[in-house]
Design a protein around this motif. Structure first.
Motif, PDB file in Angstrom:
ATOM      1  N   GLU A 293      -6.481  -1.632  -5.005  1.00  0.00           N
ATOM      2  CA  GLU A 293      -6.135  -0.777  -3.873  1.00  0.00           C
ATOM      3  C   GLU A 293      -4.670  -1.065  -3.555  1.00  0.00           C
ATOM      4  O   GLU A 293      -4.335  -2.153  -3.075  1.00  0.00           O
ATOM      5  CB  GLU A 293      -7.027  -1.046  -2.664  1.00  0.00           C
ATOM      6  CG  GLU A 293      -6.749  -0.070  -1.538  1.00  0.00           C
ATOM      7  CD  GLU A 293      -7.856  -0.012  -0.498  1.00  0.00           C
ATOM      8  OE1 GLU A 293      -7.528   0.063   0.697  1.00  0.00           O
ATOM      9  OE2 GLU A 293      -9.041  -0.027  -0.883  1.00  0.00           O
ATOM     10  N   ALA A 294      -3.807  -0.095  -3.840  1.00  0.00           N
ATOM     11  CA  ALA A 294      -2.365  -0.334  -3.826  1.00  0.00           C
ATOM     12  C   ALA A 294      -1.646   0.380  -2.691  1.00  0.00           C
ATOM     13  O   ALA A 294      -0.423   0.552  -2.747  1.00  0.00           O
ATOM     14  CB  ALA A 294      -1.769   0.099  -5.172  1.00  0.00           C
ATOM     15  N   ASP A 295      -2.377   0.785  -1.666  1.00  0.00           N
ATOM     16  CA  ASP A 295      -1.778   1.549  -0.576  1.00  0.00           C
ATOM     17  C   ASP A 295      -2.649   1.380   0.665  1.00  0.00           C
ATOM     18  O   ASP A 295      -3.831   1.036   0.564  1.00  0.00           O
ATOM     19  CB  ASP A 295      -1.698   3.030  -0.966  1.00  0.00           C
ATOM     20  CG  ASP A 295      -0.595   3.790  -0.246  1.00  0.00           C
ATOM     21  OD1 ASP A 295       0.074   3.200   0.621  1.00  0.00           O
ATOM     22  OD2 ASP A 295      -0.404   4.981  -0.552  1.00  0.00           O
ATOM     23  N   GLY A 296      -2.076   1.625   1.820  1.00  0.00           N
ATOM     24  CA  GLY A 296      -2.820   1.581   3.068  1.00  0.00           C
ATOM     25  C   GLY A 296      -2.644   2.870   3.844  1.00  0.00           C
ATOM     26  O   GLY A 296      -1.603   3.536   3.730  1.00  0.00           O
ATOM     27  N   ALA A 297      -3.651   3.248   4.639  1.00  0.00           N
ATOM     28  CA  ALA A 297      -3.569   4.516   5.365  1.00  0.00           C
ATOM     29  C   ALA A 297      -4.127   4.440   6.779  1.00  0.00           C
ATOM     30  O   ALA A 297      -4.157   5.449   7.481  1.00  0.00           O
ATOM     31  CB  ALA A 297      -4.292   5.619   4.585  1.00  0.00           C
ATOM     32  N   ARG A 298      -4.612   3.251   7.184  1.00  0.00           N
ATOM     33  CA  ARG A 298      -5.133   3.045   8.536  1.00  0.00           C
ATOM     34  C   ARG A 298      -6.222   4.043   8.922  1.00  0.00           C
ATOM     35  O   ARG A 298      -6.309   4.483  10.066  1.00  0.00           O
ATOM     36  CB  ARG A 298      -3.991   3.088   9.554  1.00  0.00           C
ATOM     37  CG  ARG A 298      -2.983   1.973   9.369  1.00  0.00           C
ATOM     38  CD  ARG A 298      -2.007   1.902  10.508  1.00  0.00           C
ATOM     39  NE  ARG A 298      -1.070   0.791  10.315  1.00  0.00           N
ATOM     40  CZ  ARG A 298      -0.086   0.490  11.153  1.00  0.00           C
ATOM     41  NH1 ARG A 298       0.083   1.206  12.258  1.00  0.00           N
ATOM     42  NH2 ARG A 298       0.709  -0.528  10.905  1.00  0.00           N
ATOM     43  N   GLY A 299      -7.022   4.430   7.962  1.00  0.00           N
ATOM     44  CA  GLY A 299      -8.166   5.292   8.237  1.00  0.00           C
ATOM     45  C   GLY A 299      -7.863   6.769   8.285  1.00  0.00           C
ATOM     46  O   GLY A 299      -8.775   7.581   8.497  1.00  0.00           O
ATOM     47  N   PHE A 300      -6.617   7.170   8.061  1.00  0.00           N
ATOM     48  CA  PHE A 300      -6.267   8.591   8.064  1.00  0.00           C
ATOM     49  C   PHE A 300      -6.705   9.246   6.753  1.00  0.00           C
ATOM     50  O   PHE A 300      -6.844   8.590   5.729  1.00  0.00           O
ATOM     51  CB  PHE A 300      -4.765   8.777   8.246  1.00  0.00           C
ATOM     52  CG  PHE A 300      -4.265   8.526   9.645  1.00  0.00           C
ATOM     53  CD1 PHE A 300      -3.979   9.577  10.492  1.00  0.00           C
ATOM     54  CD2 PHE A 300      -4.072   7.235  10.108  1.00  0.00           C
ATOM     55  CE1 PHE A 300      -3.506   9.355  11.778  1.00  0.00           C
ATOM     56  CE2 PHE A 300      -3.604   6.990  11.388  1.00  0.00           C
ATOM     57  CZ  PHE A 300      -3.323   8.062  12.228  1.00  0.00           C
ATOM     58  N   ALA A 301      -6.878  10.569   6.813  1.00  0.00           N
ATOM     59  CA  ALA A 301      -7.306  11.310   5.626  1.00  0.00           C
ATOM     60  C   ALA A 301      -6.141  11.702   4.734  1.00  0.00           C
ATOM     61  O   ALA A 301      -6.333  12.026   3.563  1.00  0.00           O
ATOM     62  CB  ALA A 301      -8.079  12.563   6.037  1.00  0.00           C
ATOM     63  N   LEU A 302      -4.922  11.705   5.279  1.00  0.00           N
ATOM     64  CA  LEU A 302      -3.730  12.065   4.510  1.00  0.00           C
ATOM     65  C   LEU A 302      -2.589  11.139   4.889  1.00  0.00           C
ATOM     66  O   LEU A 302      -2.540  10.607   6.003  1.00  0.00           O
ATOM     67  CB  LEU A 302      -3.313  13.515   4.788  1.00  0.00           C
ATOM     68  CG  LEU A 302      -4.157  14.643   4.213  1.00  0.00           C
ATOM     69  CD1 LEU A 302      -3.648  15.979   4.741  1.00  0.00           C
ATOM     70  CD2 LEU A 302      -4.122  14.624   2.693  1.00  0.00           C
ATOM     71  N   LYS A 303      -1.651  10.980   3.958  1.00  0.00           N
ATOM     72  CA  LYS A 303      -0.464  10.196   4.249  1.00  0.00           C
ATOM     73  C   LYS A 303       0.625  10.540   3.239  1.00  0.00           C
ATOM     74  O   LYS A 303       0.361  11.129   2.185  1.00  0.00           O
ATOM     75  CB  LYS A 303      -0.743   8.708   4.204  1.00  0.00           C
ATOM     76  CG  LYS A 303      -0.962   8.145   2.794  1.00  0.00           C
ATOM     77  CD  LYS A 303      -0.852   6.621   2.740  1.00  0.00           C
ATOM     78  CE  LYS A 303       0.567   6.144   2.980  1.00  0.00           C
ATOM     79  NZ  LYS A 303       0.717   4.675   2.824  1.00  0.00           N
ATOM     80  N   ALA A 304       1.837  10.159   3.587  1.00  0.00           N
ATOM     81  CA  ALA A 304       2.935  10.074   2.634  1.00  0.00           C
ATOM     82  C   ALA A 304       3.442   8.640   2.704  1.00  0.00           C
ATOM     83  O   ALA A 304       3.402   8.013   3.759  1.00  0.00           O
ATOM     84  CB  ALA A 304       4.042  11.066   2.983  1.00  0.00           C
ATOM     85  N   PRO A 305       3.914   8.098   1.605  1.00  0.00           N
ATOM     86  CA  PRO A 305       4.319   6.691   1.623  1.00  0.00           C
ATOM     87  C   PRO A 305       5.639   6.458   2.342  1.00  0.00           C
ATOM     88  O   PRO A 305       6.554   7.293   2.296  1.00  0.00           O
ATOM     89  CB  PRO A 305       4.438   6.350   0.133  1.00  0.00           C
ATOM     90  CG  PRO A 305       4.673   7.660  -0.542  1.00  0.00           C
ATOM     91  CD  PRO A 305       3.948   8.682   0.262  1.00  0.00           C
ATOM     92  N   ALA A 306       5.732   5.317   3.022  1.00  0.00           N
ATOM     93  CA  ALA A 306       6.984   4.873   3.617  1.00  0.00           C
ATOM     94  C   ALA A 306       7.851   4.222   2.538  1.00  0.00           C
ATOM     95  O   ALA A 306       7.470   4.170   1.362  1.00  0.00           O
ATOM     96  CB  ALA A 306       6.708   3.893   4.755  1.00  0.00           C
ATOM     97  N   GLU A 307       9.012   3.721   2.954  1.00  0.00           N
ATOM     98  CA  GLU A 307       9.954   3.169   1.972  1.00  0.00           C
ATOM     99  C   GLU A 307       9.350   2.013   1.180  1.00  0.00           C
ATOM    100  O   GLU A 307       9.635   1.859  -0.010  1.00  0.00           O
ATOM    101  CB  GLU A 307      11.229   2.690   2.688  1.00  0.00           C
ATOM    102  CG  GLU A 307      12.128   3.797   3.201  1.00  0.00           C
ATOM    103  CD  GLU A 307      11.629   4.406   4.510  1.00  0.00           C
ATOM    104  OE1 GLU A 307      10.616   3.902   5.055  1.00  0.00           O
ATOM    105  OE2 GLU A 307      12.247   5.367   5.009  1.00  0.00           O
ATOM    106  N   HIS A 308       8.510   1.205   1.823  1.00  0.00           N
ATOM    107  CA  HIS A 308       7.963   0.018   1.156  1.00  0.00           C
ATOM    108  C   HIS A 308       6.621   0.295   0.476  1.00  0.00           C
ATOM    109  O   HIS A 308       5.989  -0.634  -0.036  1.00  0.00           O
ATOM    110  CB  HIS A 308       7.773  -1.102   2.174  1.00  0.00           C
ATOM    111  CG  HIS A 308       6.791  -0.760   3.264  1.00  0.00           C
ATOM    112  ND1 HIS A 308       7.093   0.093   4.299  1.00  0.00           N
ATOM    113  CD2 HIS A 308       5.505  -1.154   3.460  1.00  0.00           C
ATOM    114  CE1 HIS A 308       6.043   0.191   5.093  1.00  0.00           C
ATOM    115  NE2 HIS A 308       5.068  -0.551   4.603  1.00  0.00           N
TER     116      HIS A 308
END
Length: 256
Positions: free
Chosen positions: A124-139
């Motif tokens: 699991e290489a990303d986090g989303a805090r339970g949201f259904a959609l996201k775009a990645p931040a700089e880090h």
């Protein structure tokens, strides 16, 4: 374009792990079902006789008690007999208050390529805090460069609905990539921009890895022509559509 209904052969679903050097590292990014997808894949591979290691480069919820968990500083330093179990999970620590475990840097996971006793490593290489959609931040995301496959997960439940900071993680990044304003309805062209943008869903995916877009919690998009265009333009290699917590979890698989 080929469309396969229901679960295809488990090897063809991802890649033929028998034909690849072991272990095969598969990283999951995005939002809307990464953890559920990871555990479903773990069960799928274990059922086919592969030895599977689960871990993360960020944080994730503690696996089911049926999955043995080891905490250590460097998984590459574990003794060889650790990797003989069909299913294992390894993390650097955990927070009892949050119920989440902490993982390892991508560089530490890349060192596991030398561990020939493993067949598949699911990250699991990303986090989303339970949201259904996201775009990645700089880090974000934190993808090991030895990944042979990257699965980008998006929640399909927001299709056709208004989106904004209340239901999309990293909204400012998402809006800049998709061109949507708060309150606009999410459509497939906007999702395509998220998928194909270099700072979008597959940001940081290693060159040459297989990119799978999993649209979770949706049976199919009506506009199959756009999906065909995405495949022909090499935006992605495979598109899954389904609901990972239902049976069958994949109801449609679209490939070139």
């Amino acid at each position: 374009m080929t469309i396969t209904q229901n679960i295809p052969d488990r090897d063809l679903l991802l890649c033929d792990v028998n034909a690849l050097a072991k272990p095969v590292i598969i990283s999951l990014v995005g939002a809307g079902g990464k953890t559920s997808t990871l555990f479903w894949l773990a069960g799928l591979f274990c059922d086919s006789g592969r030895r599977v290691l689960i871990t993360t480069t960020t944080q994730m919820y503690m696996p089911d008690p049926a999955c043995p968990v080891t905490l250590c500083r460097d998984p590459a330093q574990l003794p060889a007999d650790f990797f003989q179990s069909p299913l294992m999970a390894c993390f650097s620590g955990w927070s009892a208050a949050r119920g989440k475990v902490r993982g390892f840097s991508p560089e530490l996971i890349d060192r596991l390529i030398a561990q020939q006793d493993l067949d598949v490593i699911l990250i699991e290489a990303d986090g989303a805090r339970g949201f259904a959609l996201k775009a990645p931040a700089e880090h974000e995301p934190c993808i090991p460069q030895s990944s042979r496959c990257v699965i980008g997960v998006t929640g399909g439940g927001l299709s056709g609905k208004p989106v904004g900071p209340d239901n999309v993680h990293r909204w400012a990044h998402f809006a800049a990539i998709t061109g949507l304003n708060a309150g606009d309805r999410l459509d497939l062209p906007a999702m395509r921009r998220l998928v194909q943008h270099p700072q979008g869903l597959f940001k940081g995916a290693p060159p040459g890895c297989r990119r799978i877009w999993f649209i979770n919690r949706v049976s199919h998009f009506e506009n199959q022509h756009t999906l065909k265009e995405m495949l022909e333009a090499n935006d992605v290699d495979v598109i899954w559509q389904g609901a990972v917590q239902e049976t069958p979890p994949i109801t449609r698989r679209v490939v070139r």
